[in-house]
Design an enzyme around this catalytic site. Sequence first.
Site, PDB file in Angstrom:
ATOM      1  N   ASN B 376       0.811  -1.213   0.000  1.00  0.00           N
ATOM      2  CA  ASN B 376       0.000   0.000   0.000  1.00  0.00           C
ATOM      3  C   ASN B 376       0.850   1.272   0.000  1.00  0.00           C
ATOM      4  OD1 ASN B 376      -1.899   1.975   0.312  1.00  0.00           O
ATOM      5  ND2 ASN B 376      -2.944   1.052   2.035  1.00  0.00           N
ATOM      6  N   ASP B 377       1.457   1.589   1.152  1.00  0.00           N
ATOM      7  CA  ASP B 377       2.196   2.859   1.233  1.00  0.00           C
ATOM      8  C   ASP B 377       3.353   2.926   0.235  1.00  0.00           C
ATOM      9  OD1 ASP B 377       0.544   3.710   3.279  1.00  0.00           O
ATOM     10  OD2 ASP B 377       1.792   2.757   4.809  1.00  0.00           O
ATOM     11  N   VAL B 378       3.962   1.782  -0.079  1.00  0.00           N
ATOM     12  CA  VAL B 378       5.141   1.794  -0.956  1.00  0.00           C
ATOM     13  C   VAL B 378       4.782   2.028  -2.425  1.00  0.00           C
ATOM     14  CG1 VAL B 378       6.499   0.332   0.571  1.00  0.00           C
ATOM     15  CG2 VAL B 378       5.179  -0.718  -1.272  1.00  0.00           C
ATOM     16  N   VAL B 379       3.465   2.081  -2.733  1.00  0.00           N
ATOM     17  CA  VAL B 379       3.059   2.386  -4.109  1.00  0.00           C
ATOM     18  C   VAL B 379       2.211   3.666  -4.160  1.00  0.00           C
ATOM     19  CG1 VAL B 379       3.167   0.012  -4.940  1.00  0.00           C
ATOM     20  CG2 VAL B 379       1.037   0.842  -3.945  1.00  0.00           C
ATOM     21  N   ALA B 417       0.945   3.569   7.511  1.00  0.00           N
ATOM     22  CA  ALA B 417       1.100   4.983   7.817  1.00  0.00           C
ATOM     23  C   ALA B 417      -0.249   5.644   8.106  1.00  0.00           C
ATOM     24  CB  ALA B 417       1.805   5.699   6.668  1.00  0.00           C
TER      25      ALA B 417
END
Lengths: 93, 450
Positions: B376-379, B417
């Site tokens: 999720n956050d890494v994309v 996050a």
Amino acid sequence: MLDPGTINLLTIFILAIFVGNEVISKVPPTLHTPLMSGSNAISGIAVVGAILAIQTEGTLGTYLGLAALIFATINVVGGFLVTDRMLRMFKKK
Amino acid sequence: MNLFYLIAAVCFIIGLKRLSHPKTARSGNFIAAIGMLVAIAATLFSSGKLDLELIVIGFIIGGSIGALFATRIQMTEMPQMVAIFNGFGGGASALVASSTFLTPPESNFLIVCISVLIGTLTFSGSFIAFGKLQGFISGKPIVFKGQQFLNALAFSAIIILLSINNLGILDSQSIFYAILALSFFLGIGLVIPIGGADMPVVISLLNSYSGIAATATGFLIGNNGLIISGSLVGASGLILTNIMCKGMNRSLANVIFGAVGLEVASGDGSQKEMNIKSYSTTEAAMIMDAAEKIIIVPGYGLAVAKAQHVAREVADTLEAQGKKVLYGIHPVAGRMPGHMNVLLAEADVSYDLLKDLDEINPEFEDCDVALILGANDVVNPAARHDQSSPIYGMPILDVDKSRTVIINKRSMNPGFAGIQNELFGYDNSIMVFGDAKDMLNDLLKEIKEL
């Protein structure tokens, strides 16, 4: 000033840091987990200190040495074995 | 004597050098193990009056526990295992230093204390990290008022104790025990406020500390073997700590003192409306059928759903149909450096298909489908342009540059996050909701039938 013996140890220490930095920055991200478990095993080198501590006389010191030996041996045996287990799985088709 | 430690050190360095490629890595690990054997054998044979009985007992107990850990541990549990091993390493060094101090002849008190300080702090800190990863302790940051003040107090007390040693106010035994207790407390105090998501940084740092502790003990007993090996481990841990911090775009100080994850980013309050397009697996399969190049982006959610194997089957099937399939792996995709790669290797994914951030990002430009599984956050493209986003500046996988982005998620819950991902509302994004394993099983069936 520092005595020659300490200077020698310091020399080795500084050079080892440079070598470590060079060698480890070439490890690809894919192998970072085995790198960590492998370095767990290498930090088990405290086993050498533990053996020497058991040699000394004086009961408390000896038993502390034994505890250190057990801890360090867990690291050495467990670290190398689990690293091998992981690296075995890395295959190319 | 030192000649054998030199041989051992060379073995360790060659071993680490061979870790630069998966092909040579296994033999490298073997060479390092031989080095350790040389060091141990040399110590045993060259020392005079050894209590062999106790040593054998120690080897048997430690060896069995180590072997048990190594063979039983699940690959998803690797972070816990490394955490606890860091603790053993630090503990062993602190114990050797303590034993040296309590046994005549007199040793260098300052080095004893440094060794005990780092070793004990690593020991207690690692067990807290282990507890958090294993779920014994809440993964949330545990913070209370005055916590950092307490840590600072403990640290100052250690420094003061060290500096008054020569004044003769306290005897060195009392100072030693006080430092031991304070270091133990400091290790707990430093790790307990750090959240679960930041554990990759913490275990890397503790890994480094366990090496530094061994080096300090090496100085104490004048042993080259310990100094060299400890430095290698210390350097390794520091490099990995640095990589993890960069992967999250955080400074080390921010990780240690920031307690992030507690104050969930409130943002500007005005959640933008997103046009979410929910597709079925059948539709997703049709899009994939038309694609030529597919990049799979796995996140830890994939491992939680135990769906690595079926993901690999989907990839194999697509490859058999003549499509190009790659895996894009973010540095913080797993729970420790390189964790996701190990989890995929376990699922028989060929290692040459696993690409890191720098390798994979140019590949998205001409990619037909990016399949996001549990990441999720890494994309989240907000990291590139939205200065108000808490993850702004974090390096991300540029999946949004692909023609189509297929995102599998359980629900619309935000990631670690705690922020909504604007990618989900992009024109080229489609969502396929459901458990990763079920969804991929369905997808596999659909692809085979098309």
